[in-house]
Design a protein around this motif. Sequence first.
Motif, PDB file in Angstrom:
ATOM      1  N   PRO A 246       0.798  -1.234  -0.167  1.00  0.00           N
ATOM      2  CA  PRO A 246      -0.058  -0.132   0.048  1.00  0.00           C
ATOM      3  C   PRO A 246       0.913   1.151  -0.104  1.00  0.00           C
ATOM      4  N   GLY A 247       2.022   1.209   0.957  1.00  0.00           N
ATOM      5  CA  GLY A 247       2.530   2.540   0.958  1.00  0.00           C
ATOM      6  C   GLY A 247       3.406   2.837  -0.378  1.00  0.00           C
ATOM      7  N   LEU A 248       4.134   1.735  -0.957  1.00  0.00           N
ATOM      8  CA  LEU A 248       4.794   1.780  -2.089  1.00  0.00           C
ATOM      9  C   LEU A 248       3.766   2.264  -3.318  1.00  0.00           C
ATOM     10  N   LEU A 249       2.490   1.587  -3.549  1.00  0.00           N
ATOM     11  CA  LEU A 249       1.756   2.020  -4.613  1.00  0.00           C
ATOM     12  C   LEU A 249       1.472   3.651  -4.416  1.00  0.00           C
ATOM     13  N   LYS A 250       1.097   4.055  -3.156  1.00  0.00           N
ATOM     14  CA  LYS A 250       0.713   5.419  -2.975  1.00  0.00           C
ATOM     15  C   LYS A 250       2.108   6.379  -3.562  1.00  0.00           C
TER      16      LYS A 250
END
Length: 453
Positions: free
Chosen positions: A311-315
């Motif tokens: 989730p963090g990397l996608l954002k």
Amino acid sequence: MAGTVAIVGRPNVGKSTLFNRLVGKKLALVDDRPGVTRDRREGEARLGDLTFNIVDTAGLEEADEASLAGRMRAQTEAAIADADVILFVVDVRAGLTPTDRAFADVVRRSGKPVVLLANKAEGGKGIEGAYEAFGLGLGDPVPISAEHGEGLGELYDALEALLPREPEEDEDEVEEVEEADRPVRVAIVGRPNAGKSTLVNRMLGEERLLTGPEAGITRDTISLDWDWRGRRVKLFDTAGMRKRARVEDKLEKLSVADGLRAVRFADVVVVLLDATIPFEKQDLTIVDLVEREGRALVIGLNKWDLVADRPGLLKELKEEASRLLAQVKGVPVVPLSGLAGEGIDVLMKAVFAAHDVWNRRVSTAQLNRWLGDMLASHPPPAVAGRRIKIRYMTQVKARPPHFAIFGNQLQELPRSYTRYLVNGLREAFDLPGVPIRLSLRTGKNPYEKGSRQ
């Protein structure tokens, strides 16, 4: 089309040259060195009044099943299994080899009808060499020259007796059906080893394309028909695109040129990034190319199964895409894994959404109401004390959306102001991620010198 015909034979006997001759286009890469063709390549062939599906294959070689050559042979054997007729090609200039004899047995055991083609038989010496092919036990050889187009009449006679005839269709009806039901053309592009062929195989549900740990396996651009949830798609798998300075080999240059041609003829281009090393300089260069060609764009983050903190990397990557790819602001960024089969439905939804945006039209009335608001909130600057006047705008065409602005002194309009208008168009009319073209058209001044006839 009346059946499928596969062209087989050992490497460098002229299979791809014959394929190009029968489809009437230079689709397959051709080079003097052996082993250029790796994947099966299909096309629509015409020979006289015969129309059939033709398949170009890799050269048959003895090799370990796990090796690249062994995987290429498996692709060729699959083509033989699917074919209605086999064209077995030999090179009469080189004479028969033990490899020719070994694979003549493979073809014979398939039980499929075979036409033996003695290629490179131009001239008296070539005709003499064709007689040696009788020794393969595949019937009378048909002397041809794929390069010069000789012997195609004899090939027609042989195929006519083996291929089924199809009833003729009304041309007007066929054109109407084709236009209404034309598949969406989707090109998969990216750097070498980004996982393009693995993704296409997972989409199709079969090992249709060669894959492996070796970078640069794909050479030809391979087009494949696919049906996704009742919607027709033509997929184009392309060779990896490296930095131009690193591309020195002639064959790689041909492969990249083939991929660029696929981009030009695509409706939507999926630029596949390796999620473990995304947004390399070459990735940005490929996106620039797609934007210049005016294609709809989707970014695919492949190998997402290898990423931690998803989730963090996608954002973070979506924010980076917005910053680095301002020319296609709002482009969809889709995480997926071709190997695991994750995210393919999400990717295809994004592809069709991008295709709809790419085809979108905005009425002139809506555009000019919007333009009035934009000019009122931020009027164009004055240049040398003279006011730039924008009168009205209209949409010239779609695919991609192209707008024309009419007014006076538009050639003096700063680039920052045209960016302001383009960004406003994206936001107001929901045009994310597609190239937007803006033409500035100035009316002639009747008092300007030389304007009166």
